[in-house]
Write an enzyme that holds these catalytic residues in place. Structure first.
Site, PDB file in Angstrom:
ATOM      1  N   ARG A  25      31.181  18.769  49.878  1.00  0.00           N
ATOM      2  CA  ARG A  25      32.176  19.780  49.511  1.00  0.00           C
ATOM      3  C   ARG A  25      32.943  20.270  50.727  1.00  0.00           C
ATOM      4  NH1 ARG A  25      30.767  21.151  43.995  1.00  0.00           N
ATOM      5  NH2 ARG A  25      32.790  22.117  43.931  1.00  0.00           N
ATOM      6  N   ARG A  29      37.450  25.680  48.222  1.00  0.00           N
ATOM      7  CA  ARG A  29      37.954  27.053  48.264  1.00  0.00           C
ATOM      8  C   ARG A  29      37.695  27.811  49.556  1.00  0.00           C
ATOM      9  NH1 ARG A  29      36.723  29.490  42.421  1.00  0.00           N
ATOM     10  NH2 ARG A  29      34.989  28.023  42.633  1.00  0.00           N
ATOM     11  N   ARG A  38      46.013  25.193  45.368  1.00  0.00           N
ATOM     12  CA  ARG A  38      45.552  25.623  44.042  1.00  0.00           C
ATOM     13  C   ARG A  38      46.386  26.754  43.455  1.00  0.00           C
ATOM     14  NH1 ARG A  38      43.722  25.963  40.683  1.00  0.00           N
ATOM     15  NH2 ARG A  38      41.573  26.542  40.319  1.00  0.00           N
ATOM     16  N   ASP A  74      36.331  15.178  41.107  1.00  0.00           N
ATOM     17  CA  ASP A  74      35.206  15.952  40.595  1.00  0.00           C
ATOM     18  C   ASP A  74      34.321  15.038  39.758  1.00  0.00           C
ATOM     19  OD1 ASP A  74      33.797  18.413  40.477  1.00  0.00           O
ATOM     20  OD2 ASP A  74      34.487  18.742  38.446  1.00  0.00           O
ATOM     21  N   TYR A 151      25.721  18.819  31.880  1.00  0.00           N
ATOM     22  CA  TYR A 151      26.965  19.532  31.537  1.00  0.00           C
ATOM     23  C   TYR A 151      27.372  19.241  30.095  1.00  0.00           C
ATOM     24  CZ  TYR A 151      27.770  20.974  36.372  1.00  0.00           C
ATOM     25  OH  TYR A 151      27.664  21.564  37.608  1.00  0.00           O
TER      26      TYR A 151
HETATM   27  O1  1CP Z   1      34.845  18.160  49.420  1.00  0.00           O
HETATM   28  C1  1CP Z   1      35.082  18.384  48.249  1.00  0.00           C
HETATM   29  O2  1CP Z   1      35.099  19.507  47.717  1.00  0.00           O
HETATM   30  C2  1CP Z   1      35.353  17.104  47.499  1.00  0.00           C
HETATM   31  C3  1CP Z   1      35.493  17.084  46.150  1.00  0.00           C
HETATM   32  C4  1CP Z   1      34.411  17.522  45.182  1.00  0.00           C
HETATM   33  C5  1CP Z   1      33.131  16.993  44.965  1.00  0.00           C
HETATM   34  C6  1CP Z   1      32.403  15.962  45.816  1.00  0.00           C
HETATM   35  C7  1CP Z   1      34.645  18.492  44.178  1.00  0.00           C
HETATM   36  C8  1CP Z   1      35.850  19.307  44.062  1.00  0.00           C
HETATM   37  N1  1CP Z   1      33.575  18.481  43.325  1.00  0.00           N
HETATM   38  C9  1CP Z   1      32.631  17.602  43.786  1.00  0.00           C
HETATM   39  C10 1CP Z   1      31.356  17.253  43.173  1.00  0.00           C
HETATM   40  C11 1CP Z   1      30.800  18.147  42.117  1.00  0.00           C
HETATM   41  N2  1CP Z   1      31.420  18.824  41.096  1.00  0.00           N
HETATM   42  C12 1CP Z   1      29.413  18.356  41.960  1.00  0.00           C
HETATM   43  C13 1CP Z   1      28.355  17.688  42.806  1.00  0.00           C
HETATM   44  C14 1CP Z   1      28.223  18.363  44.119  1.00  0.00           C
HETATM   45  C15 1CP Z   1      27.446  19.637  44.110  1.00  0.00           C
HETATM   46  O3  1CP Z   1      26.325  19.627  43.606  1.00  0.00           O
HETATM   47  O4  1CP Z   1      27.971  20.608  44.669  1.00  0.00           O
HETATM   48  C16 1CP Z   1      29.223  19.206  40.872  1.00  0.00           C
HETATM   49  C17 1CP Z   1      27.894  19.741  40.329  1.00  0.00           C
HETATM   50  C18 1CP Z   1      30.494  19.500  40.326  1.00  0.00           C
HETATM   51  C19 1CP Z   1      30.766  20.309  39.117  1.00  0.00           C
HETATM   52  C20 1CP Z   1      31.744  21.369  39.414  1.00  0.00           C
HETATM   53  N3  1CP Z   1      33.101  21.161  39.516  1.00  0.00           N
HETATM   54  C21 1CP Z   1      31.486  22.697  39.735  1.00  0.00           C
HETATM   55  C22 1CP Z   1      30.112  23.306  39.844  1.00  0.00           C
HETATM   56  C23 1CP Z   1      29.812  24.184  38.696  1.00  0.00           C
HETATM   57  C24 1CP Z   1      28.336  24.520  38.609  1.00  0.00           C
HETATM   58  O5  1CP Z   1      27.745  24.088  37.619  1.00  0.00           O
HETATM   59  O6  1CP Z   1      27.802  25.198  39.504  1.00  0.00           O
HETATM   60  C25 1CP Z   1      32.725  23.332  39.995  1.00  0.00           C
HETATM   61  C26 1CP Z   1      32.973  24.757  40.326  1.00  0.00           C
HETATM   62  C27 1CP Z   1      33.720  22.320  39.871  1.00  0.00           C
HETATM   63  C28 1CP Z   1      35.175  22.448  40.162  1.00  0.00           C
HETATM   64  C29 1CP Z   1      35.512  21.964  41.517  1.00  0.00           C
HETATM   65  N4  1CP Z   1      35.293  20.669  41.965  1.00  0.00           N
HETATM   66  C30 1CP Z   1      35.795  20.536  43.244  1.00  0.00           C
HETATM   67  C31 1CP Z   1      36.355  21.806  43.628  1.00  0.00           C
HETATM   68  C32 1CP Z   1      37.033  22.100  44.929  1.00  0.00           C
HETATM   69  C33 1CP Z   1      36.144  22.683  42.543  1.00  0.00           C
HETATM   70  C34 1CP Z   1      36.604  24.130  42.477  1.00  0.00           C
HETATM   71  C35 1CP Z   1      37.869  24.172  41.728  1.00  0.00           C
HETATM   72  C36 1CP Z   1      38.699  25.365  42.057  1.00  0.00           C
HETATM   73  O7  1CP Z   1      38.373  26.443  41.561  1.00  0.00           O
HETATM   74  O8  1CP Z   1      39.662  25.205  42.808  1.00  0.00           O
END
Ligand code: 1CP
Length: 345
Positions: A25, A29, A38, A74, A151
């Protein structure tokens, strides 16, 4: 090949002058540049705009000077071609409006996903490869079958995974079918990402830690292995199975190339449990990045000391960068890992 990215050398257990480092990640944000993007586009729209995704990740990689760029995408959009109605709500995170329920007709799960519907991810890989310097690796990624299923069954994020575990135990045939379909869809996505230029891929099993080892072995491992078998020989695979170090011996029976290690186990112990066949990646507690430079340097040094010269070590956090993280602390970590390794050699 001297210009081979450090990450790829580590993944094949070859010696490296210092351990490669990247952060799960690493774009998101906590970065002002990402927040600015965003303000203009929704998250799902961003995922569907490959050039913007590549730019977001290139900005983060440039700022941190890490050794690898994971694509900006994602894990959840793959559920859309599987018939799920996915949305991201501000503040609440992901929602799935038509979750899978134990009484559902298995016919609702399509036998195969049309890879055209994942083409935006493949384009993101190609664009990211185009803008990232050659000496840095590009990592494709996807969710693991269990984490995606959680999910799809819970309808969003969960803490206890009550519905998922209930469906798994009370409707094992539906569960097994669904997990196989997820494994196949993920294999299709990751194979396409590799064909589009990903040097390696990571599979996120972020929530597998909710399970006990016996349950993991019975209900999850065969499907994870089905996915891994389909990727064999295509590119190195990192399997990040988080949340429960008691699952590491299970993960070490699977055919990944590298295992991701969270912070709940010491890196020495993790290396001992997984043995010499796997590269290992981890395992700094992401909350360390909320402290100060001195603590960050000391914690990084502690991990590097503990790993010693084991081949195939990739420095990373034990889970994703937290959104409260000051960017300069993440920059300091990367700098410290590079300096420490050089001064130690
Ligand atoms: O570096 C990066 O951020 C690269 C991109 C990336 C990756 C590798 C994003 C962007 N998401 C992920 C993987 C991801 N997504 C995982 C596996 C990694 C981890 O365990 O942290 C998971 C569980 C998700 C699911 C997801 N998507 C969540 C988590 C929700 C939860 O259940 O806790 C969230 C908040 C998202 C949205 C998301 N994905 C990525 C971003 C930057 C965001 C936030 C979106 C925003 O509000 O701008």
């Amino acid at each position: 090949m001297t210009d081979e990215p450090l990450l790829l050398r580590a993944l094949r257990l070859a010696p490296t002058p210092r351990p490669p480092i990247w952060l799960m990640r690493q774009a998101g944000r906590y970065m002002a540049e990402y927040r600015a993007v965003r303000e203009r586009v929704s998250f799902l729209e961003l995922c569907r705009r490959p050039r913007l995704c590549a730019q977001v990740m290139a900005d983060a990689v440039g700022r941190l000077d890490v050794d690898a760029a994971i694509i900006f995408s994602d894990i959840l959009p793959i559920l859309i071609p599987l018939g799920f109605d996915l949305d991201y709500l501000p503040g609440d995170g992901p929602v799935i409006r038509n979750p899978l329920r134990s009484g559902d007709d298995p016919a609702r799960i399509p036998a195969a996903v049309d890879s055209d519907r994942m083409s935006f991810v493949f384009e993101t890989v190609a664009e990211t490869r185009r803008v990232i310097p050659r000496e840095k690796a590009v990592i494709g990624f996807a969710g693991a079958p269990f984490t995606l299923a959680s999910y799809a069954v819970e309808g969003g994020s969960s803490r206890l995974f009550t519905r998922t575990k209930t469906l798994m135990r009370t409707a094992p045939e539906l569960w097994s079918l669904f997990m196989d379909r997820l494994a196949d869809a993920v294999a299709e996505s990751l194979s396409g990402q590799i064909a589009s230029g990903a040097d390696a891929v990571q599979i996120f099993d972020s929530w597998a830690g909710a399970l006990a080892p016996d349950e993991y072995r019975m209900f999850v491992a065969p499907h994870t292995e089905r996915l891994l078998a389909r990727l064999k020989g295509k590119a190195p695979v990192i399997y990040f199975c988080a949340g429960n170090p008691a699952l590491l011996p299970e993960a070490a029976r699977l055919s990944a190339d590298c295992l991701g290690i969270d912070w709940r186990i010491s890196i020495q112990e993790a290396c001992r449990v997984v043995g010499p066949k796997f590269a290992v990646q981890g395992n700094l507690d992401p909350t360390v990045l909320l402290t100060d430079k001195k603590t960050i340097r000391a914690e990084a040094a502690r991990i590097l000391d503990a790993v010693g010269r084991r081949p195939g070590f990739i420095f990373n956090l034990g889970h994703g960068v937290l959104k409260e993280t000051p960017v300069e602390n993440a920059v300091e970590l990367v700098r410290a890992v590079k300096e420490f390794a050089v001064s130690a050699s």
